[in-house]
Structure formats: C-alpha cells, structure tokens
Motif scaffolding. Structure first.
Motif, short mmCIF file in Angstrom:
data_model
loop_
_atom_site.label_atom_id
_atom_site.label_comp_id
_atom_site.label_asym_id
_atom_site.label_seq_id
_atom_site.Cartn_x
_atom_site.Cartn_y
_atom_site.Cartn_z
N ASN A 89 45.38 -9.49 78.76
CA ASN A 89 44.49 -8.57 79.47
C ASN A 89 43.94 -9.13 80.78
OD1 ASN A 89 43.32 -7.97 76.25
ND2 ASN A 89 44.40 -6.40 77.38
N TYR A 90 43.50 -10.37 80.76
CA TYR A 90 42.80 -10.95 81.90
C TYR A 90 43.41 -12.28 82.30
CZ TYR A 90 39.13 -7.50 81.37
OH TYR A 90 38.44 -6.31 81.31
N PHE A 91 43.15 -12.66 83.54
CA PHE A 91 43.51 -13.97 84.08
C PHE A 91 42.20 -14.65 84.46
CE2 PHE A 91 44.21 -16.83 87.61
CZ PHE A 91 45.35 -17.54 87.22
N LEU A 92 41.97 -15.84 83.91
CA LEU A 92 40.77 -16.63 84.20
C LEU A 92 41.17 -17.87 84.98
CD1 LEU A 92 39.29 -16.61 80.61
CD2 LEU A 92 38.30 -15.43 82.56
N PHE A 93 40.44 -18.16 86.04
CA PHE A 93 40.68 -19.39 86.81
C PHE A 93 39.46 -20.27 86.66
CE2 PHE A 93 40.30 -21.77 90.87
CZ PHE A 93 41.43 -22.55 90.74
N LEU A 94 39.61 -21.40 85.94
CA LEU A 94 38.53 -22.37 85.78
C LEU A 94 38.54 -23.26 87.02
CD1 LEU A 94 36.29 -23.65 84.10
CD2 LEU A 94 38.05 -25.02 82.95
N LEU A 122 39.43 -13.11 86.96
CA LEU A 122 38.06 -13.61 86.88
C LEU A 122 38.02 -15.08 87.25
CD1 LEU A 122 37.16 -12.01 83.43
CD2 LEU A 122 36.52 -11.15 85.68
N ILE A 123 37.12 -15.44 88.13
CA ILE A 123 36.93 -16.82 88.55
C ILE A 123 35.77 -17.41 87.76
CG2 ILE A 123 36.38 -18.34 90.51
CD1 ILE A 123 39.11 -16.81 90.68
N VAL A 124 35.94 -18.64 87.29
CA VAL A 124 34.87 -19.35 86.59
C VAL A 124 34.50 -20.55 87.46
CG1 VAL A 124 34.16 -20.45 84.44
CG2 VAL A 124 35.93 -18.67 84.39
N PRO A 125 33.54 -20.35 88.38
CA PRO A 125 33.13 -21.47 89.24
C PRO A 125 32.34 -22.49 88.43
CG PRO A 125 31.79 -19.53 89.69
CD PRO A 125 32.81 -19.13 88.67
N THR A 126 32.46 -23.75 88.80
CA THR A 126 31.74 -24.82 88.09
C THR A 126 31.00 -25.70 89.08
OG1 THR A 126 33.60 -26.38 88.18
CG2 THR A 126 33.49 -24.90 86.25
N THR A 127 30.06 -26.46 88.52
CA THR A 127 29.34 -27.46 89.31
C THR A 127 29.11 -28.70 88.46
OG1 THR A 127 27.39 -27.92 90.66
CG2 THR A 127 27.05 -26.54 88.72
N ASP A 128 29.17 -29.85 89.12
CA ASP A 128 28.84 -31.10 88.44
C ASP A 128 27.43 -31.56 88.81
OD1 ASP A 128 29.07 -32.05 91.03
OD2 ASP A 128 30.91 -33.19 90.66
N GLY A 129 26.70 -30.70 89.48
CA GLY A 129 25.34 -31.01 89.90
C GLY A 129 25.25 -31.30 91.38
N SER A 130 26.29 -31.91 91.92
CA SER A 130 26.27 -32.19 93.35
C SER A 130 27.33 -31.38 94.11
CB SER A 130 26.46 -33.68 93.61
OG SER A 130 27.67 -34.14 93.04
N ASN A 131 28.41 -31.03 93.45
CA ASN A 131 29.47 -30.24 94.08
C ASN A 131 29.75 -28.99 93.26
OD1 ASN A 131 30.20 -32.08 96.24
ND2 ASN A 131 30.96 -33.42 94.62
N TYR A 137 36.79 -18.21 96.32
CA TYR A 137 37.32 -17.04 95.63
C TYR A 137 36.25 -15.99 95.33
CZ TYR A 137 41.38 -19.99 94.76
OH TYR A 137 42.48 -20.79 94.91
N LEU A 138 34.99 -16.33 95.49
CA LEU A 138 33.92 -15.47 95.01
C LEU A 138 33.76 -14.17 95.79
CD1 LEU A 138 31.23 -18.07 93.99
CD2 LEU A 138 33.03 -17.04 92.63
N GLN A 139 34.32 -14.08 96.97
CA GLN A 139 34.30 -12.81 97.71
C GLN A 139 35.52 -11.95 97.38
OE1 GLN A 139 31.62 -11.84 99.47
NE2 GLN A 139 30.71 -13.77 98.84
N LEU A 140 36.47 -12.52 96.65
CA LEU A 140 37.71 -11.81 96.32
C LEU A 140 37.71 -11.25 94.90
CD1 LEU A 140 40.28 -14.38 97.74
CD2 LEU A 140 39.48 -12.28 98.83
N TYR A 141 37.18 -12.04 93.96
CA TYR A 141 37.30 -11.70 92.54
C TYR A 141 35.94 -11.75 91.86
CZ TYR A 141 42.05 -13.18 93.70
OH TYR A 141 43.27 -13.34 94.30
#
Length: 169
Positions: A89-94, A122-131, A137-141
């Motif tokens: 159903n979906y495509f997720l990008f970690l 669906l985009i799954v953005p991540t952070t390590d606290g500094s980056n 991709y957030l303006q696209l998906y």
C-alpha cells in the motif's frame, strides 16, 4: 519535528509485538502494508520504526528479512524490490545520514515516485539531536512523525499544525 533516533532505538528494544505478523495476515485483516526504504546500516532504527507502525496496526516489509532475496544485490534484487514497492500500500523512506548517502535508497524512492501516487509515499525524517535528515523531501511528500502525545501521525507536505493518525490512513 523529525523523530529522534533514540526513540527508534528504544522502540527496537520492545519485545511485545502488535499488529499483523506477516504480509499475508495483514492483507487478510485489511491492515495497511508498506515497503520500508532504509539503509541496512540502520537496521536497529528500521526495527524500531516497524515496531511503532505495528502498534498502529501496520505491516511493514523489510528486504533483509525476506529469505527469497539474493545474498548479493543484483538484477533479481532490483526486480523483487520493484515488485514489493508496487504491491504494498505505502512506501516509507526512513531518512537518516546513512539512507541519504546510500546508493540504493535514492533509486528506490525514485522508482516509488514513478509508481505510486504522492499520497502513498511517506517520509520519516529523523534527528540525532544535532542533525536532521530528510528535510529536502518534506515539501514533496507527507511525513511521518510522533505527535506531542507520542502517537504516530502523518502531516501534509510543509505543514506542522494539522496531522492524521497513521492508523486512520
């Protein structure tokens, strides 16, 4: 806000499983299915995301858990990945530092973009606290993130104020 990598690591350590255990079971139950695009270097983070999504009733495919995949990537690997992207159903990008520099991940998201409507990417953005990773991709998906209450939610591109629980998709 991107999902904190520490939250994904903690979710990977959980032992209780929720949701469908196989893609076949997910389909029989009408659960959402997704292909997870990620760097194999982020196996622990991928497991954590899968656990969070399973708690919301989703079943997520990870290529390295598929025993039919060749040991070394080749044309058969690409064909199987293409088939899974189309069939689920979906495509997720970690989005992590590793996936952003991967050779396979950009190819997978490009293929998915040509095969699925934007509403199923669906985009799954991540952070390590500094980056933070995945911002381009957030303006696209649409993006997947945690709400202030800790539930997995989906936001429209460029929005940060209105979300939908992923369980409702």
């Amino acid at each position: 806000m991107p999902i904190k990598i520490d939250i994904l690591r903690a979710a990977a350590q959980r032992t209780k499983t929720f949701g469908p255990h196989t893609l076949t079971e997910a389909r029989m139950k009408g659960a959402k299915t997704a292909f997870l695009c990620h760097s194999h270097r982020d196996a622990e983070l991928a497991k954590g995301l899968v656990h969070l999504l399973a708690e919301a009733g989703w079943s997520v495919y990870i290529d390295w858990e598929d025993s039919s995949m060749p040991e070394q990537p080749n044309q058969e690997t690409a064909a199987k990945i293409q088939q899974k992207i189309k069939e689920l159903n979906y495509f997720l990008f970690l989005a992590t530092a590793n996936s952003m520099s991967s050779r396979w991940c950009p190819w997978e998201i490009g293929y998915a973009d040509g095969q699925k409507p934007n509403s199923q990417l669906l985009i799954v953005p991540t952070t390590d606290g500094s980056n933070s990773h995945g911002n381009e991709y957030l303006q696209l998906y649409r993006r997947v993130d945690l709400s202030n209450q800790g539930s997995v939610e989906v936001w429209q591109p460029g929005q940060s104020y209105t979300s939908v629980p992923i369980r409702s998709l």
